[in-house]
Scaffold this motif. Sequence first.
Motif, PDB file in Angstrom:
ATOM      1  N   ASP A  25       0.833  -1.192   0.000  1.00 20.42           N
ATOM      2  CA  ASP A  25       0.000   0.000   0.000  1.00 20.42           C
ATOM      3  C   ASP A  25       0.874   1.251   0.000  1.00 20.42           C
ATOM      4  N   ASP A  26       0.412   2.243  -0.722  1.00 22.22           N
ATOM      5  CA  ASP A  26       1.101   3.534  -0.758  1.00 22.22           C
ATOM      6  C   ASP A  26       0.274   4.502   0.082  1.00 22.22           C
ATOM      7  N   GLN A  27       0.717   4.741   1.321  1.00 23.11           N
ATOM      8  CA  GLN A  27      -0.066   5.565   2.243  1.00 23.11           C
ATOM      9  C   GLN A  27      -0.226   6.985   1.741  1.00 23.11           C
ATOM     10  N   ALA A  28       0.797   7.519   1.100  1.00 16.25           N
ATOM     11  CA  ALA A  28       0.722   8.894   0.612  1.00 16.25           C
ATOM     12  C   ALA A  28      -0.343   9.029  -0.473  1.00 16.25           C
ATOM     13  N   VAL A  29      -0.389   8.052  -1.371  1.00 14.51           N
ATOM     14  CA  VAL A  29      -1.395   8.068  -2.435  1.00 14.51           C
ATOM     15  C   VAL A  29      -2.793   7.922  -1.838  1.00 14.51           C
ATOM     16  N   PHE A  30      -2.921   7.037  -0.859  1.00 11.20           N
ATOM     17  CA  PHE A  30      -4.217   6.825  -0.204  1.00 11.20           C
ATOM     18  C   PHE A  30      -4.678   8.109   0.484  1.00 11.20           C
ATOM     19  N   ASP A  31      -3.790   8.747   1.222  1.00 17.19           N
ATOM     20  CA  ASP A  31      -4.150   9.977   1.933  1.00 17.19           C
ATOM     21  C   ASP A  31      -4.557  11.076   0.955  1.00 17.19           C
ATOM     22  N   ALA A  32      -3.859  11.156  -0.173  1.00 17.97           N
ATOM     23  CA  ALA A  32      -4.209  12.167  -1.175  1.00 17.97           C
ATOM     24  C   ALA A  32      -5.595  11.897  -1.759  1.00 17.97           C
ATOM     25  N   ARG A  33      -5.902  10.630  -1.960  1.00 19.00           N
ATOM     26  CA  ARG A  33      -7.223  10.283  -2.489  1.00 19.00           C
ATOM     27  C   ARG A  33      -8.316  10.605  -1.474  1.00 19.00           C
ATOM     28  N   VAL A  34      -8.063  10.341  -0.209  1.00 22.42           N
ATOM     29  CA  VAL A  34      -9.031  10.676   0.833  1.00 22.42           C
ATOM     30  C   VAL A  34      -9.294  12.177   0.842  1.00 22.42           C
ATOM     31  N   SER A  35      -8.237  12.966   0.761  1.00 19.88           N
ATOM     32  CA  SER A  35      -8.389  14.422   0.751  1.00 19.88           C
ATOM     33  C   SER A  35      -9.207  14.879  -0.452  1.00 19.88           C
ATOM     34  N   GLU A  36      -8.986  14.243  -1.602  1.00 23.35           N
ATOM     35  CA  GLU A  36      -9.748  14.594  -2.800  1.00 23.35           C
ATOM     36  C   GLU A  36     -11.231  14.269  -2.613  1.00 23.35           C
ATOM     37  N   LEU A  37     -11.518  13.109  -2.021  1.00 23.55           N
ATOM     38  CA  LEU A  37     -12.906  12.717  -1.796  1.00 23.55           C
ATOM     39  C   LEU A  37     -13.581  13.606  -0.757  1.00 23.55           C
ATOM     40  N   VAL A  38     -12.826  14.039   0.242  1.00 18.93           N
ATOM     41  CA  VAL A  38     -13.364  14.995   1.226  1.00 18.93           C
ATOM     42  C   VAL A  38     -13.812  16.262   0.507  1.00 18.93           C
ATOM     43  N   SER A  39     -12.951  16.766  -0.367  1.00 22.20           N
ATOM     44  CA  SER A  39     -13.290  17.969  -1.132  1.00 22.20           C
ATOM     45  C   SER A  39     -14.519  17.740  -2.000  1.00 22.20           C
TER      46      SER A  39
END
Length: 262
Positions: free
Chosen positions: A208-222
């Motif tokens: 798993d790429d945690q940085a990619v996952f966190d970026a995707r979460v932030s995008e979905l939050v937006s």
Amino acid sequence: MTTIERRLAKVEAAMTPTQLVLRWLDEAQSYDDFSTYARSLIDAGPDAFPMDRLAREAEECARSQVRGKPREEADAAIRRAVVETVFRVQLVLRINVASQEFLDREGLIQAALSAQLGLIVDRRPEAGVSDTLRQLVEFRDLLLGRVTELHAFEAARARVVGRYLDAAAADFPAARRTWTEQRSRSETMAVMAMRIAELDGAPGAPPDDQAVFDARVSELVSDLVEPARSTAYDELGDGRRALTVAVRWLRPKLLGDQATSS
């Protein structure tokens, strides 16, 4: 008015936008699904519609809390309370719509991937070993990617309700059950694909790429918050601010890397 009624009225007059919306949400979620709740509003008539009622209650609560303050300061506080209340209602609606769209899309994707995985497994005796293994790895990674996307959406939704709704569930009971069932199906299918690929000698799944996952979460939050905020401003007649919020949300999507580098 009795002492209890006076105390209750005092408590209600001090309610915050979040508390007002959570009280409405509790009423709405007494229905099992959003469609049933919406039909109940139609049957009850316009006075039952929540948006105007909650905006009015927010104004009344804020007005009771700013008595004695300068006019300009009081008006700003009242306006802020109404905006924050309408925004939270729109956020609840946005979460419900986005969650249902995700479930509908995920069900179709999972059905297609499941059928294709079954075909690959059935053709293993006929196809070449290397070709079958390549296909198994591709579908394993696709299925794992769908599980990651599902978890990212859950994380985004949890972050949003934690920030704006005191961590209360915004979706309805039926939707929560359907979501749990879909998560189980998605995870089961991904584990099956991993096991089949492993038995056929495939290399392990990428970490798993945690940085990619966190970026995707932030995008979905937006994607949940900004449309709700823009709609709230538009509902209250502030079209310029609504447009500003919408452009801020859409600009990175339209420009991609150019938006982050400019």
